[in-house]
Write an enzyme that holds these catalytic residues in place. Structure first.
Site, PDB file in Angstrom:
ATOM      1  N   GLU A 207       0.816  -1.215   0.000  1.00 49.74           N
ATOM      2  CA  GLU A 207       0.000   0.000   0.000  1.00 49.74           C
ATOM      3  C   GLU A 207       0.850   1.266   0.000  1.00 49.74           C
ATOM      4  O   GLU A 207       0.311   2.369  -0.053  1.00 49.74           O
ATOM      5  CB  GLU A 207      -0.942   0.004   1.208  1.00 49.74           C
ATOM      6  CG  GLU A 207      -2.012  -1.073   1.157  1.00 49.74           C
ATOM      7  CD  GLU A 207      -2.835  -1.003  -0.125  1.00 49.74           C
ATOM      8  OE1 GLU A 207      -3.260   0.108  -0.493  1.00 49.74           O
ATOM      9  OE2 GLU A 207      -3.041  -2.047  -0.752  1.00 49.74           O
ATOM     10  N   GLU A 223       4.607   2.309   4.289  1.00 52.98           N
ATOM     11  CA  GLU A 223       3.311   1.658   4.065  1.00 52.98           C
ATOM     12  C   GLU A 223       2.237   2.693   3.776  1.00 52.98           C
ATOM     13  O   GLU A 223       1.072   2.360   3.652  1.00 52.98           O
ATOM     14  CB  GLU A 223       2.934   0.817   5.279  1.00 52.98           C
ATOM     15  CG  GLU A 223       3.889  -0.336   5.551  1.00 52.98           C
ATOM     16  CD  GLU A 223       3.478  -1.165   6.747  1.00 52.98           C
ATOM     17  OE1 GLU A 223       2.675  -2.096   6.553  1.00 52.98           O
ATOM     18  OE2 GLU A 223       3.954  -0.876   7.854  1.00 52.98           O
ATOM     19  N   SER A 243      -0.590   9.488   5.270  1.00 51.10           N
ATOM     20  CA  SER A 243      -0.450  10.418   4.165  1.00 51.10           C
ATOM     21  C   SER A 243       0.477  11.566   4.525  1.00 51.10           C
ATOM     22  O   SER A 243       0.495  12.030   5.670  1.00 51.10           O
ATOM     23  CB  SER A 243      -1.833  10.979   3.787  1.00 51.10           C
ATOM     24  OG  SER A 243      -1.726  11.953   2.769  1.00 51.10           O
ATOM     25  N   ALA A 266      -0.778   4.439  11.398  1.00 51.27           N
ATOM     26  CA  ALA A 266      -1.708   4.023  10.347  1.00 51.27           C
ATOM     27  C   ALA A 266      -2.858   5.009  10.230  1.00 51.27           C
ATOM     28  O   ALA A 266      -3.404   5.468  11.243  1.00 51.27           O
ATOM     29  CB  ALA A 266      -2.236   2.628  10.653  1.00 51.27           C
ATOM     30  N   ALA A 282      -1.944   6.956  15.369  1.00 52.16           N
ATOM     31  CA  ALA A 282      -2.795   6.421  14.309  1.00 52.16           C
ATOM     32  C   ALA A 282      -4.085   7.225  14.195  1.00 52.16           C
ATOM     33  O   ALA A 282      -4.716   7.570  15.195  1.00 52.16           O
ATOM     34  CB  ALA A 282      -3.110   4.955  14.579  1.00 52.16           C
ATOM     35  N   LYS A 306      -0.566  26.735  17.074  1.00 54.85           N
ATOM     36  CA  LYS A 306      -0.790  26.074  15.800  1.00 54.85           C
ATOM     37  C   LYS A 306       0.336  25.073  15.563  1.00 54.85           C
ATOM     38  O   LYS A 306       1.485  25.335  15.934  1.00 54.85           O
ATOM     39  CB  LYS A 306      -0.847  27.094  14.669  1.00 54.85           C
ATOM     40  CG  LYS A 306      -2.066  27.987  14.706  1.00 54.85           C
ATOM     41  CD  LYS A 306      -2.089  28.924  13.502  1.00 54.85           C
ATOM     42  CE  LYS A 306      -3.346  29.776  13.515  1.00 54.85           C
ATOM     43  NZ  LYS A 306      -3.391  30.713  12.352  1.00 54.85           N
ATOM     44  N   ARG A 319      -1.054  13.471  19.609  1.00 55.79           N
ATOM     45  CA  ARG A 319      -2.124  12.519  19.888  1.00 55.79           C
ATOM     46  C   ARG A 319      -3.443  13.269  20.068  1.00 55.79           C
ATOM     47  O   ARG A 319      -3.460  14.490  20.232  1.00 55.79           O
ATOM     48  CB  ARG A 319      -1.807  11.720  21.155  1.00 55.79           C
ATOM     49  CG  ARG A 319      -1.855  12.561  22.435  1.00 55.79           C
ATOM     50  CD  ARG A 319      -1.439  11.784  23.647  1.00 55.79           C
ATOM     51  NE  ARG A 319      -1.636  12.574  24.867  1.00 55.79           N
ATOM     52  CZ  ARG A 319      -1.241  12.193  26.089  1.00 55.79           C
ATOM     53  NH1 ARG A 319      -0.594  11.033  26.227  1.00 55.79           N
ATOM     54  NH2 ARG A 319      -1.480  12.955  27.135  1.00 55.79           N
ATOM     55  N   ASN A 321      -6.762  13.596  22.500  1.00 59.22           N
ATOM     56  CA  ASN A 321      -7.305  13.247  23.810  1.00 59.22           C
ATOM     57  C   ASN A 321      -8.611  12.483  23.613  1.00 59.22           C
ATOM     58  O   ASN A 321      -9.549  12.976  22.988  1.00 59.22           O
ATOM     59  CB  ASN A 321      -7.548  14.521  24.623  1.00 59.22           C
ATOM     60  CG  ASN A 321      -7.943  14.230  26.058  1.00 59.22           C
ATOM     61  OD1 ASN A 321      -8.984  13.624  26.317  1.00 59.22           O
ATOM     62  ND2 ASN A 321      -7.124  14.682  26.998  1.00 59.22           N
ATOM     63  N   SER A 322      -8.670  11.285  24.130  1.00 63.12           N
ATOM     64  CA  SER A 322      -9.831  10.414  23.895  1.00 63.12           C
ATOM     65  C   SER A 322     -11.095  10.909  24.596  1.00 63.12           C
ATOM     66  O   SER A 322     -12.199  10.473  24.255  1.00 63.12           O
ATOM     67  CB  SER A 322      -9.519   8.988  24.364  1.00 63.12           C
ATOM     68  OG  SER A 322      -9.205   8.973  25.745  1.00 63.12           O
TER      69      SER A 322
END
Length: 346
Positions: A207, A223, A243, A266, A282, A306, A319, A321-322
């Site tokens: 890929e 990948e 990307s 990913a 990811a 920024k 990351r 924050n969930s």
């Protein structure tokens, strides 16, 4: 520029369309910044006139060049003359005196060869206007065919009971039909265009995609997508379907680079340069204007900036924050290690 300087030159074999126009060129041994002695041989060729350009060579021209290269102890170039002399294809001498934008298909193909032969790095060559120079070509099992000539060629093949296999319709062919650099693994050759710079030790998985004027500097795992103009540093891992925003995909003129020892997870992506040792988790896409909460080692908010304002800082983890959904950035000293077993046999 002195009378004995050449930026680049090459001897090649060209394909023509039904109207006699050159549509692609294969250069087995392109040269960048050749010695003054070799430049004198090239510039003294019976076919060379002046400036950047290309000239068709007769068998007598090649015999003359072969003897001169051999006398200059350039046995490899002399051997090229000897071998291409036997071909029925058009033989070319292409010369680039200065690093100018290409004005012909042979010049454009020479520049793409320089990149894939690792003689030049991405963004070092002047490729301005290359899209308007190159033509849309059907790349087939019978070689390069213009889109205009394709129906006739397909009919001719069917009459013979054959099928003309069309691999792609594109301005750029796949790199491996022209050069396979040392020490690389390529799972799907169709996904690497001629003009890609693939560093020794790089693995490009199925890929993975590497555009022209882009590539890797050394050992890397690809990948995801390496867009035009993007350079990937050594020991960096681009996760599946990630990307990088290039100058042809909305990045404008800013060059996007990824430093050494980085990881883009990913389905993640970047529209900013990444310094050494950075990680993008990811699924997270970080653009220049993305608002990022800077978090210190104790988990406290320092300030909100920024993303482009911190693109030169090393060892950062980007990351989301969930709980809040905010993009955060924390310092990390962890390094990215590629699986040695994947690269041992490159």
């Amino acid at each position: 520029m002195s009378d004995t300087e050449i930026y680049s030159f090459a001897l090649g074999l060209a394909s023509k369309d039904s109207k006699g126009g050159i549509i692609e060129v294969y250069y087995p041994d392109p040269r960048l910044n050749p010695s003054s002695e070799i430049a004198r041989v090239v510039l003294a060729s019976e076919r060379y006139t002046t400036g950047n350009g290309f000239w068709e060579l007769s068998k007598e021209d090649l015999d003359s060049l072969q003897s001169k290269f051999f006398a200059s102890d350039e046995k490899s170039l002399a051997e090229i003359c000897k071998k291409i002399r036997l071909s029925d294809k058009v033989k070319l001498l292409t010369v680039i005196r200065e690093n100018n934008a290409p004005s012909s298909i042979p010049e454009a193909f020479l520049q793409l060869h320089l990149l894939s032969h690792r003689l030049a790095k991405p963004n070092e060559l002047n490729l301005g206007g290359i899209f308007s120079i190159l033509r849309n070509i059907a790349w087939t099992n019978k070689g390069a065919i213009t889109v205009e000539d394709l129906p006739k060629k397909q009919l001719e093949a069917r009459i013979k009971g054959e099928v003309l296999e069309v691999y792609s319709i594109d301005k750029f062919p796949k790199m491996t039909n022209y050069i396979v650099p040392d020490g690389v693994r390529v799972a799907d050759a169709a996904r690497i265009r001629l003009g890609a710079h693939i560093g020794e030790g790089t693995t490009v998985m199925h890929e993975g995609f590497v555009n022209f004027n882009a590539g890797t500097e050394g050992t890397a795992m690809v990948e995801g997508r390496v867009s035009a103009g993007v350079v990937i540093g050594e020991n960096t891992d681009l996760g599946g379907s990630c990307s990088t925003m290039g100058t042809l995909s909305g990045g404008g003129t800013e060059i996007i680079s990824v430093g050494k020892n980085c990881l883009i997870g990913a389905n993640a992506g970047i529209g900013i340069p990444l310094a050494d040792g950075c990680i993008v988790e990811a699924g997270l896409y970080v653009t220049a204007g993305t608002k990022v909460n800077l978090i210190d080692g104790d988990g406290k908010l320092i300030k909100t900036v920024k993303a482009k304002e911190i693109s030169s800082i090393k060892d950062l983890l980007f990351r989301r924050n969930s709980l809040s959904g905010a993009v955060e950035c924390i310092p990390t000293k962890s390094t990215i290690s590629l699986n040695d077993a994947l690269h041992t046999h490159n």
